[in-house]
Design an enzyme around this catalytic site. Structure first.
Site, mmCIF file in Angstrom:
data_model
loop_
_atom_site.group_PDB
_atom_site.id
_atom_site.type_symbol
_atom_site.label_atom_id
_atom_site.label_comp_id
_atom_site.label_asym_id
_atom_site.label_seq_id
_atom_site.Cartn_x
_atom_site.Cartn_y
_atom_site.Cartn_z
ATOM 1 N N GLU A 141 -6.025 3.274 5.860
ATOM 2 C CA GLU A 141 -5.578 3.106 4.485
ATOM 3 C C GLU A 141 -6.078 4.263 3.631
ATOM 4 O O GLU A 141 -5.459 4.633 2.641
ATOM 5 C CB GLU A 141 -6.073 1.772 3.917
ATOM 6 C CG GLU A 141 -5.584 1.461 2.527
ATOM 7 C CD GLU A 141 -5.929 0.063 2.088
ATOM 8 O OE1 GLU A 141 -6.531 -0.094 1.002
ATOM 9 O OE2 GLU A 141 -5.614 -0.886 2.821
ATOM 10 N N ARG A 162 0.801 -1.222 0.000
ATOM 11 C CA ARG A 162 0.000 0.000 0.000
ATOM 12 C C ARG A 162 0.840 1.281 0.000
ATOM 13 O O ARG A 162 0.469 2.283 0.596
ATOM 14 C CB ARG A 162 -0.987 0.002 1.182
ATOM 15 C CG ARG A 162 -2.000 -1.121 1.136
ATOM 16 C CD ARG A 162 -2.857 -1.064 -0.122
ATOM 17 N NE ARG A 162 -3.786 -2.189 -0.186
ATOM 18 C CZ ARG A 162 -3.562 -3.329 -0.841
ATOM 19 N NH1 ARG A 162 -2.419 -3.485 -1.504
ATOM 20 N NH2 ARG A 162 -4.449 -4.300 -0.860
ATOM 21 N N SER A 191 -11.324 -0.980 1.917
ATOM 22 C CA SER A 191 -10.760 -1.285 3.233
ATOM 23 C C SER A 191 -10.325 0.015 3.908
ATOM 24 O O SER A 191 -9.547 0.786 3.352
ATOM 25 C CB SER A 191 -9.559 -2.222 3.102
ATOM 26 O OG SER A 191 -9.948 -3.458 2.549
#
Length: 308
Positions: free
Chosen positions: A300, A179, A230
């Protein structure tokens, strides 16, 4: 003279065909469907116009924020005192660079890129078919799902470094990790296009795999609600959704925001949620998980406030 008045004057003289709007609600441009107005929002018709726009933005101190589909953004309720640049409306060209290599502009959706690969009979992007973002955003955070990630298929990324100009980085130079990428540390760099390298495959088998993964998404994720996917990164040795569920937080609600009852890793907008609702819910989840498990959850989603 304010920055936006200076911007307006320069654009009228130098980019008269650029599509630009005033006080555009960011709730129309984020998958969370929240966010106040951007003082100015522009929609460049291609890389050349985007590059010149970035130069003008720098000269007018417009503090540009380049977005695609806004699928990983949480924008402040009071809006953004800056120029937002949306690449997802016109920078959407895909071409065959060579055998098993596709070149895509930054505004191309990952779903469309995966579909183009399938139509060519090239495998490797099936995992990306259900990811709601664009190619540009996928480079910023090394988007991935179901054991696939962009790091596995990217050959090169052409981008604009405002202080240098246009350059091309290799896969290794992009420093892809979980990420994140080199763009995480250089948010002012702008992705223009990407080349992905794939493998020959059977179009029907590829289509079947894409359908299988999409069905898994529908059955396990709250796709019927606005969200940014998410909400938290996966902690080392854990799954964020599992920890949140373990703490009994499914269904926890603040205003119009809720921890999904279908998948605890998703914070959703059940209708009428504000950025403040979502931020408070994220805070409560982090606090409870930390107290009960000792694990710190890191968002995130990218939180964009009025002043930054």
């Amino acid at each position: 003279m304010s920055w936006f008045e200076k911007l307006d004057t320069m654009l009228a003289a130098e980019l008269p065909t650029l599509q630009i709007v005033n006080d555009e609600p960011m709730s129309r441009h984020t998958s969370f469907a929240v966010g106040g107005p951007a003082k100015r929002m522009a929609f460049p018709d291609g890389a050349e116009q985007l590059i010149r726009l970035m130069e003008i933005a720098a000269a007018s101190q417009a503090r540009p924020l380049v977005i695609g589909k806004g699928s990983n953004l949480l924008v402040a309720d009071e809006g953004l005192d800056r120029l937002v640049i949306d690449t997802s409306k016109a920078m959407t060209q895909i071409e065959e660079a060579e055998m098993c290599v596709l070149r895509a502009e930054s505004g191309v959706s990952l779903a469309q890129l995966a579909l183009s690969a399938q139509q060519h009979g090239w495998t490797g992007l099936e995992f990306a078919h259900g990811i709601p973002g664009t190619v540009g955003g996928a480079m910023c955070m090394n988007a991935g799902a179901y054991d696939g990630e962009m790091k596995q298929v990217v050959r090169s990324v052409t981008l604009l470094k405002p202080e240098i100009g246009v350059c091309t980085l290799s896969n290794e130079e992009m420093e892809f990790a979980y990420r994140r990428s080199i763009l995480t540390d250089h948010p002012d760099w702008v992705v223009l296009s990407v080349e992905v390298v794939l493998q020959p495959g059977d179009p029907e088998a590829i289509r079947g795999r894409m359908a299988e993964l999409m069905n898994r998404r529908r059955s396990s994720q709250p796709l019927e609600f606005h969200s940014a996917g998410s909400t938290f990164k996966r902690p080392v040795g854990h799954y964020a959704g599992g920890l949140i569920d373990q703490c009994g937080l499914k269904g926890l609600t603040v205003g119009g925001a809720q921890v999904s009852e279908k998948h605890a890793g998703f914070v959703i907008n059940r209708g009428g949620a504000t950025c403040a609702d979502i931020l408070e819910l994220i805070r409560q989840v982090q606090e409870r998980v930390r107290e009960e498990t000792g694990v710190d959850l890191e968002p995130e989603v990218r939180i964009v406030t009025h002043d930054c």
